[in-house]
Design a protein around this motif. Structure first.
Motif, short mmCIF file in Angstrom:
data_model
loop_
_atom_site.label_atom_id
_atom_site.label_comp_id
_atom_site.label_asym_id
_atom_site.label_seq_id
_atom_site.Cartn_x
_atom_site.Cartn_y
_atom_site.Cartn_z
N THR A 124 0.53 -0.87 -0.12
CA THR A 124 0.04 0.21 0.37
C THR A 124 0.79 0.98 -0.02
OG1 THR A 124 -0.14 0.12 2.47
CG2 THR A 124 -1.49 -1.24 1.22
N ASP A 125 0.37 2.53 0.04
CA ASP A 125 1.32 3.63 -0.94
C ASP A 125 1.87 3.82 1.01
OD1 ASP A 125 1.81 5.83 -2.16
OD2 ASP A 125 1.05 7.00 -0.32
N GLY A 126 0.84 3.73 2.02
CA GLY A 126 1.07 4.28 3.46
C GLY A 126 2.05 3.30 3.73
N ALA A 127 2.40 1.90 3.38
CA ALA A 127 3.22 1.52 3.73
C ALA A 127 4.56 1.63 3.11
CB ALA A 127 3.22 -0.54 3.31
N LEU A 128 4.71 1.45 1.72
CA LEU A 128 5.46 1.80 0.79
C LEU A 128 7.07 3.25 1.67
CD1 LEU A 128 4.08 1.81 -2.71
CD2 LEU A 128 6.48 -0.11 -1.62
N ARG A 129 5.76 4.29 2.29
CA ARG A 129 6.23 5.36 2.30
C ARG A 129 6.90 5.47 3.91
NH1 ARG A 129 0.94 8.32 1.16
NH2 ARG A 129 0.53 8.40 3.70
N LEU A 155 11.74 -1.53 -3.89
CA LEU A 155 11.92 -1.29 -5.57
C LEU A 155 11.18 -2.16 -6.32
CD1 LEU A 155 15.39 -0.15 -4.97
CD2 LEU A 155 13.25 1.12 -6.33
N ASN A 156 11.38 -3.45 -5.05
CA ASN A 156 10.34 -4.52 -5.30
C ASN A 156 9.00 -4.72 -6.22
OD1 ASN A 156 12.32 -6.53 -5.15
ND2 ASN A 156 11.90 -7.45 -3.49
N GLU A 157 8.73 -3.80 -5.32
CA GLU A 157 6.71 -3.07 -5.54
C GLU A 157 7.31 -2.21 -6.69
OE1 GLU A 157 4.24 -4.54 -4.50
OE2 GLU A 157 5.79 -5.85 -3.48
N LEU A 158 7.61 -1.02 -6.41
CA LEU A 158 7.80 -0.49 -7.70
C LEU A 158 9.32 -0.18 -8.02
CD1 LEU A 158 6.43 3.28 -5.62
CD2 LEU A 158 5.85 1.91 -7.17
N PRO A 159 9.58 -0.46 -9.23
CA PRO A 159 10.66 -1.37 -10.22
C PRO A 159 10.91 0.50 -10.37
CG PRO A 159 8.86 -1.99 -11.01
CD PRO A 159 8.22 -2.02 -9.12
N SER A 160 9.84 0.65 -11.28
CA SER A 160 10.10 2.14 -11.68
C SER A 160 9.39 3.27 -11.75
CB SER A 160 9.46 1.28 -13.82
OG SER A 160 8.61 0.99 -13.97
N ASP A 161 9.35 3.77 -10.92
CA ASP A 161 7.94 4.32 -10.17
C ASP A 161 8.98 5.78 -10.33
OD1 ASP A 161 4.34 5.78 -9.49
OD2 ASP A 161 6.98 6.33 -7.74
N VAL A 162 8.28 6.89 -11.00
CA VAL A 162 8.68 8.47 -10.42
C VAL A 162 8.09 9.44 -9.24
CG1 VAL A 162 9.74 10.62 -11.75
CG2 VAL A 162 10.16 7.86 -13.11
#
Length: 212
Positions: A124-129, A155-162
């Protein structure tokens, strides 16, 4: 025979405890997220807590991060939890501590938030932060291996998010650099710039490493 029964009983208890806290799963190289956790109770924000949170966010936008910390602390006094509101408040206060370069306090808040409600895969977005924030605090505490684990999870969840993946790659590069792994550090800084060429941290780090 009585002694053998006692030994078997002790071994069985030790195995049950290892399974409960995930130790046995780690021995078998199984992901800790497979440990079964009780769901964190959902708790909507009370009106009083919500008003404090709005004031804390306004203070943060005004770069008054100390006031934001104080306000989130007040909110946590009203909502000690553990529940989803507590988890979110801890993560928000952890972010303010990072702004203040109070890395140990930031790590502590993020760590509790993750342990009570963001465990496992940060999907989730909160967990990523929270994982990003805990990793950043770990780098500033020179806990580079621990930081790398959090950045790997993101990075396993967001490999190419900008720009989040670019920032996370640059911070993981710092973790690799702290571990003395120059090659992986340079690779991460370059990957960060490939995603976001204006990543100032990665640009400066490559220059410091004398890497093209």
């Amino acid at each position: 025979m009585a002694i053998l029964r006692w030994i078997f009983a002790i071994v069985a208890i030790a195995l049950l405890l290892a399974i409960a806290d995930g130790t046995l799963l780690r021995w078998w190289n199984m992901p800790p997220r497979m440990v079964i956790h009780a769901p964190l109770p959902f708790k909507p924000y009370s009106e009083a807590v919500w008003d404090i949170m709005k004031a804390a966010r306004a203070a943060s936008r005004a770069d008054d991060h100390k006031r934001a910390v104080d306000l989130y602390t007040q909110a946590l006094a009203l909502e000690p939890g553990p529940n989803t509101a507590t988890r979110d408040l801890l993560a928000l206060r952890g972010s303010e501590y990072n702004y203040l370069n109070m890395s140990e306090q930031a790590f502590s808040d993020y760590d509790v938030a993750i342990r009570i409600g963001f465990y496992g895969r940060p999907s989730t977005d909160g967990a990523l932060r929270a994982f990003m924030g805990r990793g950043y605090a770990s780098v500033n505490m020179a806990q580079y291996a621990r930081a790398k684990e959090d950045f790997d999870a993101v990075l396993n969840e967001l490999p190419s998010d900008v720009p989040r993946s670019s920032a996370t790659l640059a911070w993981r590069g710092a973790a690799y650099q702290g571990l003395g792994d120059r090659a992986h550090a340079i690779a991460d800084y370059r990957a960060a710039l490939a995603l976001y060429p204006k990543n100032a941290y990665a640009l400066t780090a490559l220059k410091d490493l004398d890497a093209p």
